[in-house]
Design a protein around this motif. Structure first.
Motif, short mmCIF file in Angstrom:
data_model
loop_
_atom_site.label_atom_id
_atom_site.label_comp_id
_atom_site.label_asym_id
_atom_site.label_seq_id
_atom_site.Cartn_x
_atom_site.Cartn_y
_atom_site.Cartn_z
N ARG A 41 64.21 52.39 -33.86
CA ARG A 41 63.45 52.08 -35.14
C ARG A 41 62.36 52.99 -35.58
N ALA A 42 61.45 53.38 -34.59
CA ALA A 42 60.38 54.25 -34.58
C ALA A 42 60.93 55.85 -35.31
N PHE A 43 62.11 56.33 -34.28
CA PHE A 43 62.55 57.53 -34.68
C PHE A 43 63.17 57.25 -36.22
N LEU A 44 63.88 56.22 -36.54
CA LEU A 44 64.32 56.33 -37.93
C LEU A 44 63.17 56.24 -39.00
N PHE A 45 61.93 55.56 -38.58
CA PHE A 45 60.82 55.56 -39.51
C PHE A 45 60.10 56.84 -39.56
N THR A 46 60.21 57.83 -38.32
CA THR A 46 59.76 59.30 -38.23
C THR A 46 60.64 59.92 -39.24
N LEU A 60 56.18 62.94 -32.90
CA LEU A 60 55.46 63.90 -33.76
C LEU A 60 56.41 64.98 -33.35
N LEU A 61 57.10 65.19 -32.25
CA LEU A 61 58.11 66.23 -32.29
C LEU A 61 59.14 66.09 -33.20
N ALA A 62 59.78 64.93 -33.35
CA ALA A 62 60.80 64.63 -34.07
C ALA A 62 60.18 64.85 -35.75
N ILE A 108 42.13 52.25 -26.64
CA ILE A 108 42.92 53.30 -27.74
C ILE A 108 44.28 53.05 -27.23
N TYR A 109 44.90 53.57 -27.98
CA TYR A 109 46.57 53.85 -28.01
C TYR A 109 46.83 54.64 -26.60
N ASP A 110 47.44 54.50 -25.49
CA ASP A 110 48.19 55.09 -24.33
C ASP A 110 49.66 54.78 -24.10
N GLY A 111 50.34 54.90 -25.29
CA GLY A 111 51.83 54.40 -25.20
C GLY A 111 52.84 55.63 -24.61
N ARG A 112 52.42 56.86 -24.71
CA ARG A 112 53.21 57.90 -24.38
C ARG A 112 54.17 58.29 -25.40
N ARG A 113 54.33 57.43 -26.22
CA ARG A 113 55.78 57.61 -27.36
C ARG A 113 55.17 58.58 -28.52
N LEU A 114 54.02 58.68 -28.81
CA LEU A 114 53.62 59.27 -29.96
C LEU A 114 53.93 60.85 -30.02
N LYS A 115 53.85 61.33 -28.94
CA LYS A 115 54.13 62.81 -28.92
C LYS A 115 55.77 62.94 -29.15
#
Length: 823
Positions: A313-318, A124-126, A114-121
């Motif tokens: 890109r992920a932050f823009l998507f968020t 989510l904060l953004a 399962i995912y363990d990339g540390r970026r999701l938090k």
């Protein structure tokens, strides 16, 4: 090397001690939230430590909230100490550490796919911060301190109480051993502050989310902290300047012990690299390192830093996702299905609905502290944005008229802190009577049938419990030719506070016949004191004129001001307020009137229930009953009255006031009060009526009343009868033969059999020590004291009966035998 190893161990064990001490304090503050909040102690300190909630509340309020000063201390400490809070203080982190140990075996066998990339938090904060820009508060759903508070107070604590009550309740009924199980159960209730079993709707949903959260521990330790926790992301961003960065020296042998034992997975596979913002200073790696290669300092070699790859890109998507999803949070299917009507009763002091939803951090503290268990989490009736905010469900529990705990415990300011007097003037909603379900109204609709065959359709429970001094529920009374009544209740909306007590006690099964509908924004009703003065202290009563505005003494402190040294007996009942005013009899000469005119003083005492008002009346009365109100006593020109929750005292202050005049004033006051038919306290129904000295029964709760009644030549210092605000007691006089001394009979009704047994044992033990002889006749124990008086005692279930001052053993026991037959 051993000294260095011990030093490293010292840091690790210090962290452990601090972590579990913090967790213990957190649990203690939750368990004893009610009494601590009543003393105005900072019991919500953990919730105010959350930087995430602080940022969310302040962005929503667009103002600085001083109550969140602990959160700023946490952020300031994060700068030199890094992300220490997660391992040293956070109760959710400690809980996950405990559950992770249970999954150790399963974790070793897991595929870790399962995912363990540390970026999701961070994403989510953004999302949460961007949502706040649209005035939508979602931070509370993901705040670890709010989650921990909810889980322990709404799910785990009630479950534990249920298990304890089920287990010990089963064994407590077994003879011999049952008594000890009951003692253990009472002790557990004390340490868990569990005098009643709380219940919260949707507790199963919360438990499911919590179980889902901890089951990730089967794959990775502290999965929530690694990948989801947005507060962890906030602390990680502030930890970049930490003075305690992990350093690995050249003596490292790449044994992998630090990698294997790191709960955050913050260490690279080579054992030297450390992911930025992921180390929580748990000191485990330093403890397990066999070479003592790991230290913590302000500088970290560049090659040992591993940055978390955050994609622009992920932050823009968020950001785009937030902009699209945030408007959807306002969707409210329940409200739409009800054509815009979705009545939600918010706790007292709630801000306007939009601002309330933006400020509330969904911590559940107000629900936990609610005395009547009336506050529960909102589900979809408040829309998605209102999920898990508090609402009052009167059918489960009402808003206590004398309680402001929820306004004190709110950490974010969603509930404005209110003094008790101000809270009593805030309307949470308005009561509505359904004439198709209300018993008296249904009876009135069948009037033609009733004229042929009469049935009593009167109810009035809603009016009886209404806590508003002037009553928000009154009666429209229909009287037929035979003087039979149907009292139809109606609501005075101008004074209704929407507490829901009427809805709670309505005897109609299913949906109550009287329902409270919430109103937003909450409004202020007509001033209670002004209404009280206008209704009960008119400017003139016949020929009597009020001298000045009435004085009102509300609460314990004010009563001490009014009768310093004599307040305690009145405070042993559910005292609310006492008001007084002087009246002068009208004459043409005003100056003569003030100097020598007839003057009286009227006191009106208000209590929390009719039983306590009767108790004070029974304690203070003297004279003969003149059949006025619910109870009356006239002694010369002094008049004592009991009417519903009021005790009224009228006494002359100047001049020759006649008994007829105080009687007229008493009747006038009774006529000003709402019609109320009440019964005597239940404990009085057990008193034998034969040979009873009328007007002698005194109803009370606490020992201070008994201390002023002569029952023995020896003063009873200790509270051997276990009297408290939870006991109902009555003492009465009996004249069993002409020319003999009166015998006193006391009955005490306890909440449970165990307390009654403790009191009975205490009484027997005391009279063993001061009596000369003991006689046992069946279930009755009789003692003869040194003055040849007899004292008899009887215990039946939770009722203790005792006779005092009898000169004859048979007379002493006879009264208790009557009680035994009744019970």
């Amino acid at each position: 090397m051993q000294d260095k190893c011990n030093k490293n161990d010292w840091f690790y064990y210090t962290r452990k001690v601090v972590q579990y001490l913090s967790f213990s304090i957190f649990i203690y503050l939750l368990l004893f939230l009610d009494p601590l909040t009543e003393r105005d102690a900072p019991a919500n300190i953990f919730l105010r430590m959350s930087p995430l909630s602080a940022i969310g509340a302040m962005m929503a309020a667009k103002a600085f909230i001083l109550k969140y000063w602990p959160a700023f201390i946490v952020l300031l400490l994060t700068i030199p100490f890094g992300r220490f809070f997660c391992a040293w203080v956070c109760p959710l982190g400690t809980t996950i550490d405990i559950t992770d140990r249970l999954f150790a075996g399963l974790r070793r066998k897991s595929q870790k796919n399962i995912y363990d990339g540390r970026r999701l938090k961070y994403y989510l904060l953004a999302f949460l911060l961007i949502s706040l820009l649209f005035n939508k508060q979602c931070a509370g759903w993901f705040d670890p301190l709010s989650i921990a508070t909810n889980v322990y107070s709404i799910s785990i604590h009630p479950y534990v109480i249920q298990v304890v009550n089920g287990f010990f309740g089963y064994f407590s009924v077994i003879p011999v051993i049952g008594y000890f199980f009951a003692l253990i159960q009472n002790f557990i209730h004390e340490i868990l502050f569990a005098y009643h079993t709380p219940f919260f709707r949707a507790h199963g949903i919360l438990l499911f989310v919590f179980v889902l959260l901890i089951t990730f521990g089967m794959v990775f330790r502290r999965y929530w902290c690694r990948n989801i926790c947005p507060m962890g992301a906030v602390l990680a961003l502030f930890s970049d300047w930490s003075l305690f960065k992990r350093n690995v020296s050249s003596s490292c042998t790449n044994c992998g012990l630090c990698v294997e034992n790191c709960g955050m997975g913050a260490i690279g596979s080579d054992g030297k690299g450390t992911k930025d913002g992921e180390c929580i200073l748990c000191m485990t790696c330093q403890k397990v390192c066999p070479e003592n290669s790991i230290t913590f300092s302000s500088r970290q070699p560049t090659e040992q830093r591993q940055a978390v790859d955050l994609s622009k890109r992920a932050f823009l998507f968020t950001g785009l996702t937030s902009a699209l999803i945030t408007p959807l949070l306002k969707l409210n299917y329940v409200k739409a299905a009800n054509k815009g009507k979705a009545s939600i009763i918010r706790p007292p002091g709630a801000m306007d609905e939009e601002k309330f939803l933006a400020l509330c951090v969904r911590c559940g503290e107000c629900m936990k502290v609610c005395k009547t268990n009336g506050l529960h989490p909102t589900l979809l009736e408040g829309g998605i944005e209102g999920l898990w905010t508090p609402k009052l469900i009167p059918r489960i529990g009402y808003c206590d008229y004398g309680c402001v705990l929820c306004t004190r415990v709110c950490p974010s300011g969603a509930l404005t802190r209110l003094p008790l007097e101000e809270k009593r003037e805030i309307a949470l909603g308005k009561a509505r009577i359904d004439h198709n379900r209300c018993i008296p109204w249904v009876g009135y609709s069948r009037l033609p049938e009733l004229e042929k065959k009469w049935q009593d359709f009167n109810c009035g429970v809603c009016e009886e419990v209404c806590p508003v001094p002037t009553k928000a529920i009154h009666f429209n009374t229909y009287v037929d030719a035979q003087q039979r009544e149907i009292r139809r209740p109606f609501v005075r909306e101008d004074v209704c506070v929407g507490c829901g007590f009427c809805e709670k006690v309505c005897p109609v099964l299913g949906t109550s016949a009287i329902v409270v509908e919430g109103i937003q924004p909450q409004t202020r009703i007509k001033q209670q004191k002004d209404s009280f003065i206008t209704n009960f202290f008119p400017e003139t009563i016949g020929e009597w004129e009020r001298v000045a505005s009435p004085n009102i003494y509300e609460g314990k402190d004010k009563l001490y001001e009014y009768i310093d040294g004599g307040a305690e007996p009145y405070l042993s009942y559910s005292f609310i307020r006492v008001s007084n005013a002087e009246y002068l009899q009208n004459t043409d000469n005003v100056e003569q009137l003030k100097e020598a005119g007839e003057r009286i003083l009227i006191e009106i005492w208000e209590f929390g229930c009719p039983e306590d008002a009767f108790g004070v009346f029974s304690k203070d009365r003297t004279g003969v009953d003149i059949k006025l109100g619910n109870g009356s006593a006239l002694f010369n020109n002094y008049l004592y009255l009991w009417n519903d929750i009021y005790f009224i005292k009228i006494e002359p202050r100047q001049g020759d006031v006649l008994a007829e005049e105080v009687t007229f004033i008493g009747k006038s006051l009774i006529n000003l009060m709402p019609y109320k038919k009440v019964s005597l306290p239940d404990i009085l129904s057990y008193l034998p009526q034969q040979n009873l000295v009328q007007e002698s029964p005194i109803f009370f709760h606490k020992k201070i009343i008994l201390d002023n009644i002569y029952i023995s030549d020896s003063f009873i210092e200790e509270n051997i009868f276990h009297l408290s605000e939870k006991t109902d007691a009555v003492i009465a006089e009996y004249r069993l033969a002409t020319g003999t001394k009166s015998v006193k009979l006391m009955l005490i009704k306890y909440l449970d059999n165990e307390t009654a047994k403790l009191a009975f044992d205490g009484v027997v033990k005391l009279w063993h020590s001061i009596g000369e002889k003991e006689f046992i006749s069946g279930t009755i124990h009789t003692f003869k004291d040194k003055t040849s008086n007899y004292i008899s005692c009887l215990l039946i279930k939770n009722i203790l009966g005792i006779t005092f001052l009898s000169t004859n053993r048979d007379n002493s026991e006879m009264l208790l035998k009557f009680i035994e037959e009744k019970l």
